[in-house]
Scaffold this active site. Structure first.
Site, PDB file in Angstrom:
ATOM      1  CG  ASN A 211      -0.187   0.455   2.535  1.00 33.20           C
ATOM      2  OD1 ASN A 211       0.880  -0.377   2.560  1.00 33.20           O
ATOM      3  ND2 ASN A 211      -0.669   1.255   3.176  1.00 33.20           N
ATOM      4  CB  CYS A 213       2.415   4.334   4.187  1.00 33.91           C
ATOM      5  SG  CYS A 213       1.900   6.133   4.208  1.00 33.91           S
ATOM      6  CD  GLU A 215       0.580   1.058   6.378  1.00 35.13           C
ATOM      7  OE1 GLU A 215      -0.580   1.686   6.420  1.00 35.13           O
ATOM      8  OE2 GLU A 215       1.387   1.678   5.467  1.00 35.13           O
TER       9      GLU A 215
END
Length: 546
Positions: A211, A213, A215
């Site tokens: 995704n 960012c 994570e």
């Protein structure tokens, strides 16, 4: 509740699952405020042959279209930018253009700013160029680093038939990635081999993207819902310890809540909906780790800090998978568990081995950092080991309800809502911060943990007060050097006007911002000898004039 999506894209222009269809699927996600990542490596490079004759215009031409679409569709219908991740395998024919995309666009931005265009990120200079609406990452396997270590060439391969289209010295390509990341913070690097060695469900395919960012890393066309616990709420300020029992309870509760939310979510495509039900991935995490370390008087960059961070994460993740196994006992494991059982249990055992800081692991090329007993508080270490003992034991009996259970998100927005001084796992980069709002204006954020941290570091009250005033400011002109109540009076300000300045300066981004006609009124400025032509001119500074 689902905030993180990974979508696939095929080497097809207008068909289902193809390039233009991806923009439609992304638009659905951006519209409701979520983020999406995609690996674009299936798309053929510039110059590769097309089935209808001619050659492809290349990946970069399509990335620019997606970039414009993301910029036009503000996330959640607000002024927030769309959250988008573009991943590309390092053997793609256009990898060099991709790596240097933002570097070259930044040069154009600099020229436009020099020509007089606004320099802020919502200004005309940045809106004119491409590549400003996504995070970019390069997917790198261990085989690249082997070439790099030996000083050999790296092969860039065609998407259509796999032939070698170009050879690049691995060192040269690595230097380009490093320079671009230094120059404009992109691209990031995602270590493909390591990521997939920790993959719980490889029978469903390889992990190819993340995704925005990074994570959440899982299969294409899957989604993840997020929840983060504020760690400082579990901190005992009297003895500088964490309430492990309370933290475990919250992790167990929210794992259950997130599992329920899988049934409530909406999805951008049938494929994502189907796989979300089949794998049931969750995203439990935490925020405010930096504050916990700060108030404890522990340096962020220290072995002790890393041990505490590792143990807290191990407790959270272990309890989440234990809870997932408990739910599997009652409701059954996730539908794709049986075909991935061997792989997932291996990953779970490796997590447990890391809690015990084992010397050897199962099927890993790179040894992970385990919990170091000599640096980790004993009560946290024991809790981490027990959490993983239980997670593995119950998982071997019942399987798991969820293919993934935890992530650590940046928490940049919800951290503010939860009144966190630090976000995610990050340290505080400044004790006083001004967050520039996309809709205009600034938000002043002052770290509230400094007094407690200074106390735990042994400073007395007088020293603490002096340090805090130096870092944060006194929030008043009273007794301030150079510009204070006395010097303001000598310039002609009356008491009521000085009171207005004192009130405004508390939240001011910069001291000059409070000296204006809107804060003080025309009567004041005219009495001081200034004209409307001056004080309504945004280029003019009252403070400088005084």
């Amino acid at each position: 509740p689902h905030a993180c999506f990974i979508l696939s894209v095929e080497d097809d222009l207008v068909g289902d699952g193809g390039i233009m269809d991806l923009w439609v699927r992304e638009a659905r996600i951006f519209k409701y405020g979520s983020g999406v990542g995609t690996n674009y490596s299936n798309i053929r490079g510039e110059g590769e042959k097309l089935s209808g004759g001619g050659t492809s215009s290349g990946l970069m031409s399509f990335l620019k279209i997606g970039d414009r679409a993301a910029g036009a569709i503000k996330s959640g219908g607000t002024t927030r930018r769309a959250a988008k991740m573009v991943c590309l395998d390092i053997d793609h024919p256009e990898i060099e253009q991709f790596v240097n995309w933002k570097v070259e666009e930044e040069k154009k931005v600099a020229a436009l700013i020099d020509a007089g265009y606004a320099s802020d990120y919502e200004g005309e200079a940045y809106r004119t160029v491409s590549g400003q609406n996504s995070n970019n990452s390069v997917r790198i396997p261990n085989s690249f680093f082997e070439k790099l270590e030996k000083g050999e060439d790296w092969e860039l391969k065609a998407r259509t038939d796999g032939r070698v289209m170009k050879k690049v010295p691995a060192k040269e390509l690595w230097n380009q990635i490093s320079y671009a990341a230094w120059r404009c913070a992109d691209p990031g690097t995602q270590y493909n081999t390591t990521i997939n060695e920790w993959h719980t469900c490889p029978e469903g395919g390889e992990i190819r993207a993340s995704n925005p960012c990074s994570e959440y890393m899982f299969l294409d066309n899957t989604a993840c819902n997020l929840a983060s616990a504020n760690l400082i709420k579990f901190f005992n300020f009297e003895n500088n310890t964490l309430d492990v029992e309370g933290f475990e309870y919250v992790c167990r509760l929210w794992t259950t809540v997130l599992e329920i939310s899988v049934l409530m979510a909406q999805f951008p495509s049938k494929e994502v909906a189907q796989l979300s039900y089949e794998y049931r991935t969750l995203g439990l995490g935490y925020a405010n780790l930096g504050t916990v370390l700060m108030v404890s008087g522990i340096p962020y960059d220290s072995e002790k800090a890393r041990a505490i961070a590792g143990s807290i994460t191990a407790i959270m993740t272990g309890i989440a998978y234990k809870t997932s196994a408990e739910m599997a006992e009652v409701m059954g494991a996730f539908p794709r568990y049986e075909e991935n059982k061997t792989h997932m249990l291996r990953v779970m055992r490796n997590h447990r081995l890391a809690a015990y800081d084992a010397d050897s692991y199962e099927g890993l090329s790179v040894k992970p950092q385990g919990l170091k007993a000599q640096y980790c508080p004993d009560y946290l270490l024991k809790a981490a080991c027990k959490a993983w003992d239980d997670a593995v034991e119950l998982g071997e009996k019942f399987g798991y309800r969820n293919a993934q259970a935890t992530v650590i998100a940046p928490t940049g927005t919800i951290g503010l809502v939860m009144d966190c001084d630090t976000t995610g796992v990050e340290p505080d980069f400044a004790l006083v911060k001004f967050k520039k709002l996309s809709g205009g204006g600034y938000m002043k954020i002052v770290n509230q943990s400094v007094p407690v941290a200074l106390t735990n570091l042994g400073y007395n009250e007088k020293e603490r007060d002096a340090i805090i005033k130096y870092a944060v400011g006194a929030g008043t002109f009273a007794g301030a050097p150079h510009i204070n109540h006395q010097t303001l009076s000598e310039k002609g300000f009356i008491a009521s006007e000085i009171a207005k300045l004192d009130k405004a300066v508390v939240s001011a981004f910069e001291i000059g911002f409070v000296f204006n006609v809107y804060a003080l009124g025309e009567e004041c400025l005219q009495r001081l000898g200034f004209t409307p032509e001056q004080y309504y001119n945004f280029e003019w500074s009252l403070l400088e004039a005084l």
